[in-house]
Design a protein around this motif. Structure first.
Motif, short mmCIF file in Angstrom:
data_model
loop_
_atom_site.label_atom_id
_atom_site.label_comp_id
_atom_site.label_asym_id
_atom_site.label_seq_id
_atom_site.Cartn_x
_atom_site.Cartn_y
_atom_site.Cartn_z
N ALA A 294 -13.31 17.01 -31.47
CA ALA A 294 -12.22 16.88 -32.37
C ALA A 294 -12.58 15.48 -33.75
CB ALA A 294 -11.09 15.91 -31.98
N MET A 295 -13.45 14.95 -32.97
CA MET A 295 -14.05 13.96 -34.50
C MET A 295 -15.40 14.84 -34.92
SD MET A 295 -12.49 11.50 -34.16
CE MET A 295 -10.91 12.15 -32.85
N ASP A 296 -15.85 15.86 -33.94
CA ASP A 296 -16.97 16.18 -35.10
C ASP A 296 -16.04 17.10 -35.89
OD1 ASP A 296 -19.31 16.99 -35.12
OD2 ASP A 296 -19.19 18.91 -34.53
N ALA A 297 -14.86 17.68 -35.15
CA ALA A 297 -14.25 18.97 -36.41
C ALA A 297 -13.84 17.83 -37.82
CB ALA A 297 -13.04 19.72 -35.24
N MET A 298 -13.49 17.43 -36.87
CA MET A 298 -12.96 16.66 -38.41
C MET A 298 -13.85 16.25 -39.46
SD MET A 298 -10.13 14.12 -36.31
CE MET A 298 -9.86 13.34 -37.70
N VAL A 299 -14.59 15.45 -38.71
CA VAL A 299 -15.56 15.22 -39.78
C VAL A 299 -16.36 16.60 -41.03
CG1 VAL A 299 -18.34 14.77 -40.38
CG2 VAL A 299 -16.88 13.50 -38.73
N ARG A 300 -16.46 17.94 -39.99
CA ARG A 300 -16.53 18.76 -40.52
C ARG A 300 -15.86 19.52 -41.73
NH1 ARG A 300 -21.56 20.97 -38.51
NH2 ARG A 300 -21.95 19.95 -36.17
N ALA A 301 -14.56 18.80 -41.76
CA ALA A 301 -13.72 19.71 -42.33
C ALA A 301 -13.84 19.17 -44.12
CB ALA A 301 -12.61 19.77 -41.50
N GLU A 302 -14.22 17.71 -43.96
CA GLU A 302 -13.92 16.74 -44.95
C GLU A 302 -14.80 16.83 -44.91
OE1 GLU A 302 -10.57 14.15 -43.44
OE2 GLU A 302 -9.12 15.97 -44.41
N ARG A 303 -16.10 16.92 -45.23
CA ARG A 303 -16.95 16.20 -45.71
C ARG A 303 -17.11 16.40 -47.73
NH1 ARG A 303 -21.36 19.28 -41.89
NH2 ARG A 303 -21.76 17.45 -40.22
N ASP A 304 -17.46 15.51 -47.85
CA ASP A 304 -17.61 14.92 -49.51
C ASP A 304 -19.05 13.87 -50.20
OD1 ASP A 304 -16.41 14.60 -51.98
OD2 ASP A 304 -14.39 14.02 -51.27
N ALA A 305 -18.55 14.15 -51.26
CA ALA A 305 -19.96 13.51 -52.03
C ALA A 305 -19.80 11.77 -51.05
CB ALA A 305 -19.59 13.94 -53.90
N PRO A 306 -20.82 11.90 -51.25
CA PRO A 306 -20.84 10.19 -50.78
C PRO A 306 -20.62 8.75 -51.53
CG PRO A 306 -23.02 11.13 -50.58
CD PRO A 306 -22.57 12.20 -51.52
N ALA A 307 -20.16 8.79 -52.88
CA ALA A 307 -19.46 7.90 -53.57
C ALA A 307 -17.80 8.35 -53.43
CB ALA A 307 -19.30 8.30 -55.01
N GLU A 308 -17.61 9.10 -52.88
CA GLU A 308 -16.34 9.48 -52.70
C GLU A 308 -16.07 8.84 -51.25
OE1 GLU A 308 -17.43 11.53 -54.76
OE2 GLU A 308 -16.03 11.62 -56.16
#
Length: 244
Positions: free
Chosen positions: A74-88
């Motif tokens: 679940a944690m991996d899926a959450m990360v994959r769903a919300e990847r963004d630019a480093p500053a954000e």
């Protein structure tokens, strides 16, 4: 609570590291398999947001079952769903950690809060957050060759590892047994956990004990010594986090 001040200090230490990273650093692989440095920080942001939601009375904010059958999945899926630019991501984590600490300070100390595997009192939840930030800081700094020194704050992590040994034995289908830990702190002092009369004893560096519990170091490579009938098994089962 003292633990909240130490949690803030641990986060501040990581914040200093993150503030000095280059764009290339954020994109590099971390020691967390499959995650970049940015992914690790995003995970910390997401879980701090969950702390704030739970402490604020919104338990739906930690409903990880929507994303996978296991916590790790679940944690991996959450990360994959919300990847963004480093500053954000960096800004999101900074805001989330402030909100989480604020919510924990305002929470009733005696009222358990819903969390991953069980409800935890604010003090214990804050301790798990310190342990997770410390462990993921190692995931970030290790591959980048950045020094991240152990501090007296590891006492909280060591306490967590020792106090959750009954949970670890339960996961393995084994009855819990008394375990004593005699650990050398970063400053050379001694930290003692458990019944002084316990036959089974784990002895060695607190940093190594905490790393074994975080699954960042194998018992065989830790330099930790075990004595008594159950200490070696306890060290093998040791963990600082929930598994569901």
């Amino acid at each position: 609570m003292e633990i909240l001040d130490d949690l803030v200090a641990e986060q501040d230490q990581l914040d200093t590291v993150l503030a000095g990273l280059t764009p290339d650093d954020w994109a590099r692989p971390s020691a967390a398999e499959g995650w970049t440095v940015a992914d690790v920080v995003l995970h910390l942001a997401q879980t701090e947001e969950a702390v704030a939601a739970s402490a604020g009375g919104d338990p739906s904010g930690i409903d990880w079952h929507r994303f996978g059958e296991t916590v790790d999945g679940a944690m991996d899926a959450m990360v994959r769903a919300e990847r963004d630019a480093p500053a954000e991501i960096f800004a999101r984590w900074r805001a989330a950690r402030r909100d989480a600490v604020r919510a924990l300070r305002a929470a009733d100390p005696g009222q358990p809060l819903r969390w991953v595997a069980a409800s935890l009192r604010p003090r214990t939840l804050a301790t798990t957050r310190l342990a997770e930030h410390w462990a993921h800081a190692l995931d970030i700094t290790g591959p980048l060759g950045i020094v991240y020194p152990d501090t007296a704050r590891l006492r909280h992590v060591a306490w967590l590892g020792h106090s959750t040994l009954p949970y670890a034995f339960h996961l393995a289908g084994r009855p819990s047994v008394p375990i004593r830990c005699s650990l050398t702190a970063p400053d050379g002092s001694r930290w003692e956990f458990g019944d002084p009369a316990a036959e089974s004893v784990i002895v060695g560096a607190a940093g190594a004990f905490c790393r074994v519990g975080a699954q960042r170091l194998s018992p065989a490579e830790s330099g930790l010594q075990t004595r008594g009938p159950h200490a070696a098994e306890a060290l093998r089962l040791l963990r600082n986090y929930a598994v569901v």
